[in-house]
Design a protein around this motif. Structure first.
Motif, PDB file in Angstrom:
ATOM      1  N   GLY A 246       0.872  -1.176   0.000  1.00 17.46           N
ATOM      2  CA  GLY A 246       0.000   0.000   0.000  1.00 17.46           C
ATOM      3  C   GLY A 246       0.904   1.218   0.000  1.00 17.46           C
ATOM      4  O   GLY A 246       1.692   1.390   0.930  1.00 17.46           O
ATOM      5  N   SER A 247       0.808   2.040  -1.057  1.00 14.11           N
ATOM      6  CA  SER A 247       1.793   3.113  -1.233  1.00 14.11           C
ATOM      7  C   SER A 247       1.185   4.414  -1.727  1.00 14.11           C
ATOM      8  O   SER A 247       0.166   4.405  -2.428  1.00 14.11           O
ATOM      9  CB  SER A 247       2.831   2.700  -2.287  1.00 14.11           C
ATOM     10  OG  SER A 247       3.402   1.480  -1.963  1.00 14.11           O
TER      11      SER A 247
ATOM     12  N   ALA B 127       3.595  -9.250  -0.753  1.00 19.81           N
ATOM     13  CA  ALA B 127       4.031  -7.866  -1.011  1.00 19.81           C
ATOM     14  C   ALA B 127       4.883  -7.800  -2.274  1.00 19.81           C
ATOM     15  O   ALA B 127       5.083  -6.734  -2.848  1.00 19.81           O
ATOM     16  CB  ALA B 127       4.823  -7.318   0.173  1.00 19.81           C
TER      17      ALA B 127
ATOM     18  N   ARG C 232      13.691  -0.918  -4.587  1.00 20.72           N
ATOM     19  CA  ARG C 232      14.338   0.403  -4.617  1.00 20.72           C
ATOM     20  C   ARG C 232      15.844   0.196  -4.832  1.00 20.72           C
ATOM     21  O   ARG C 232      16.669   0.747  -4.092  1.00 20.72           O
ATOM     22  CB  ARG C 232      14.071   1.206  -3.329  1.00 20.72           C
ATOM     23  CG  ARG C 232      12.682   1.123  -2.760  1.00 20.72           C
ATOM     24  CD  ARG C 232      11.595   1.611  -3.694  1.00 20.72           C
ATOM     25  NE  ARG C 232      10.350   0.913  -3.441  1.00 20.72           N
ATOM     26  CZ  ARG C 232       9.464   1.215  -2.509  1.00 20.72           C
ATOM     27  NH1 ARG C 232       9.677   2.265  -1.747  1.00 20.72           N
ATOM     28  NH2 ARG C 232       8.367   0.510  -2.362  1.00 20.72           N
TER      29      ARG C 232
ATOM     30  N   GLY D 167       7.828  -2.343  -8.749  1.00 20.31           N
ATOM     31  CA  GLY D 167       6.588  -3.092  -8.890  1.00 20.31           C
ATOM     32  C   GLY D 167       5.481  -2.467  -8.053  1.00 20.31           C
ATOM     33  O   GLY D 167       5.720  -1.583  -7.222  1.00 20.31           O
TER      34      GLY D 167
ATOM     35  N   GLY E 140       1.522  -3.613  -6.126  1.00 19.07           N
ATOM     36  CA  GLY E 140       0.524  -4.629  -5.810  1.00 19.07           C
ATOM     37  C   GLY E 140      -0.765  -4.323  -6.554  1.00 19.07           C
ATOM     38  O   GLY E 140      -1.304  -3.212  -6.465  1.00 19.07           O
TER      39      GLY E 140
ATOM     40  N   GLU F 151       2.687   4.840  -9.786  1.00 16.55           N
ATOM     41  CA  GLU F 151       3.285   4.395  -8.511  1.00 16.55           C
ATOM     42  C   GLU F 151       4.667   3.771  -8.776  1.00 16.55           C
ATOM     43  O   GLU F 151       5.624   4.028  -8.045  1.00 16.55           O
ATOM     44  CB  GLU F 151       2.355   3.389  -7.826  1.00 16.55           C
ATOM     45  CG  GLU F 151       2.874   2.951  -6.470  1.00 16.55           C
ATOM     46  CD  GLU F 151       1.914   2.002  -5.754  1.00 16.55           C
ATOM     47  OE1 GLU F 151       0.693   2.264  -5.720  1.00 16.55           O
ATOM     48  OE2 GLU F 151       2.402   0.982  -5.232  1.00 16.55           O
TER      49      GLU F 151
ATOM     50  N   LYS G 138       8.367   4.951  -7.464  1.00 14.24           N
ATOM     51  CA  LYS G 138       9.273   4.064  -6.720  1.00 14.24           C
ATOM     52  C   LYS G 138      10.672   4.022  -7.336  1.00 14.24           C
ATOM     53  O   LYS G 138      11.624   3.627  -6.675  1.00 14.24           O
ATOM     54  CB  LYS G 138       8.684   2.654  -6.643  1.00 14.24           C
ATOM     55  CG  LYS G 138       7.530   2.542  -5.628  1.00 14.24           C
ATOM     56  CD  LYS G 138       6.855   1.207  -5.762  1.00 14.24           C
ATOM     57  CE  LYS G 138       5.819   1.002  -4.659  1.00 14.24           C
ATOM     58  NZ  LYS G 138       4.940  -0.140  -4.959  1.00 14.24           N
TER      59      LYS G 138
END
Ligand code: ISC
Length: 406
Positions: free
Chosen positions: A213-214, A303, A347, A361, A363, A376, A380
């Motif tokens: 969750g980002s 994850a 990362r 990547g 989710g 997203e 990242k």
């Protein structure tokens, strides 16, 4: 050994100049663990937990020193080989001392930072979003609940990348997380700052800090606070996170006589992202349990992979179109007592000469929006792009190629 390592007096500087082609580094909190005396290297399959642990113990036993430590990296895919490097002993340095040392070493070397020449997205935005739509069809048919889809990006610079300088940049820009540097057998160096602790084991005690969750961070404080709130209240992100914890508790419970998993996630920040985070703590039945016996059972969690794991695995390869190798694998160390610390390879980048390959990547669940997920993954990439001094050039090159294809 972990507590013994922690008790060692910090050195002001490494015993010899740090060489990212030869030496391994793992940073946890304010401690840098440095392997500058590689005794030997070995590889091991990871598809059988007992074989993996036996190989590690046999190889460590070849090293007479009680303080010998293995540094290593396990690939994402269970059918590929892990690489390890045994070191006679490990130096511990304070993170700020080591950062200052690396910065001055690079200054002495008079390093000019190479410029970004070219970018190749190994999966284009269109391909990535199409893969998400195909994944959503699998959710409809109830074959999957979640899948993590990644992309790899090749960056080409006008000269060989100074790996020591890239590492110094990573250390300087990351107040939190786990910076690491591991020289692979191919002559490349795997470098990055993982925000995600898969497993730390110190005798009976285990810790894990799964993230899923980002949201991208911003320099506007008011907007940044709003993004935290939105993330915390996002049903989609809470579901993405919960799936990981259900799976992890099933793996960990049989090994622990105490396991504490908070029912509500908290927020964790990196320099560039917000994540939903849960701090898991447990006490093992048997202190002799090897950290990798357990970490390899947890790996890959949803994850990085998906749910159910066995179904998500082949779909990842099919939808991404290539192997991730060490990306979204795990990197870390362990000692002769089976203690150690392993984090997820995200990362990060694999650097070889003037080429850097990056991975990111996200989710994917039923409620995912393909373009938001692509953005997203772009966010990242920032950890590595910043460390490579390539953020502006990357944006320019990718904007230009978007205009060309329009
Ligand atoms: C797969 C990555 O992130 C994982 C870790 C934290 C949050 C994630 C997410 O929100 O999708 C991913 O599960 C990556 O950074 O490449």
């Amino acid at each position: 050994m972990l507590s013994e390592l922690d008790a060692l007096t910090d050195l002001a500087a490494p015993e010899r100049p740090f060489d990212p082609q030869q030496h391994a580094l793992f940073v946890s909190g304010q401690r840098c663990y440095l392997a500058q005396h590689p005794h030997h290297r070995f590889t091991s399959p990871i598809d059988n937990h007992e074989t993996l642990v036996n190989t590690l113990e046999t190889e460590l036993a070849k090293c007479p020193s009680e303080d010998a430590v293995v540094f290593g990296v396990l690939p994402f895919c269970k059918s590929e080989q892990a690489q390890f490097l045994v070191s006679d002993h490990v130096q511990t340095l304070d993170k700020s001392h080591f950062t200052a040392y690396l910065a001055s070493q690079n200054k002495l070397d008079g390093v000019r930072f190479p410029e970004l020449d070219n970018v190749h997205h190994r999966q284009s935005q269109t391909q990535y979003e199409h893969a998400i739509l195909r994944a959503k069809a699998l959710f409809e048919r109830e074959e999957l609940e979640k899948i993590v889809l990644g992309k790899q990006v090749d960056l080409y610079f006008d000269d060989a990348l100074p790996k020591g300088q890239v590492l110094a940049n990573l250390l300087q820009q990351s107040a939190s997380g786990f910076p690491f540097s591991f020289p692979t057998e191919s002559g490349a160096t795997l470098l990055g700052v993982s925000p995600e602790l898969l497993l730390k084991k110190s005798n009976r005690a285990i810790f894990s800090n799964p993230l899923a969750g980002s949201a991208k961070r911003t320099s506007d404080p008011a907007v940044d606070v709003q993004r935290q709130r939105t993330l915390m209240n996002s049903k989609k992100d809470r579901f993405e996170h919960a799936v990981v914890l259900v799976e992890m508790s099933q793996v960990l419970e049989p090994w622990c006589h105490q396991l504490h998993i908070p029912s509500v996630p908290s927020l964790l920040s990196t320099a560039t992202m917000w994540h939903l985070s849960t701090e898991v703590e447990g006490q093992l039945h048997t202190p002799a349990t090897h950290v990798l016996a357990l970490a390899n059972r947890l790996h890959p969690t949803p994850a990085l992979c998906g749910k159910p794991t066995q179904h998500a695995y082949p779909w990842i390869k099919a939808l991404e179109g290539e192997s991730r190798h060490f990306f979204s694998g795990i990197v870390g160390w362990c000692d002769k007592h089976g203690n150690g610390e392993w984090v997820v390879v995200i990362r990060s980048s694999e650097i070889n000469g003037r080429h850097a390959r990056l991975f990111a990547g996200a989710g994917i669940v039923h409620a995912s929006n393909p373009t938001a997920e692509w953005l997203e993954t772009e966010a990242k990439l920032s950890t590595m792009l910043n460390a490579l001094h390539a953020t502006t050039a990357y944006r320019q090159v990718t904007q230009e190629s978007l205009l060309e294809t329009a």
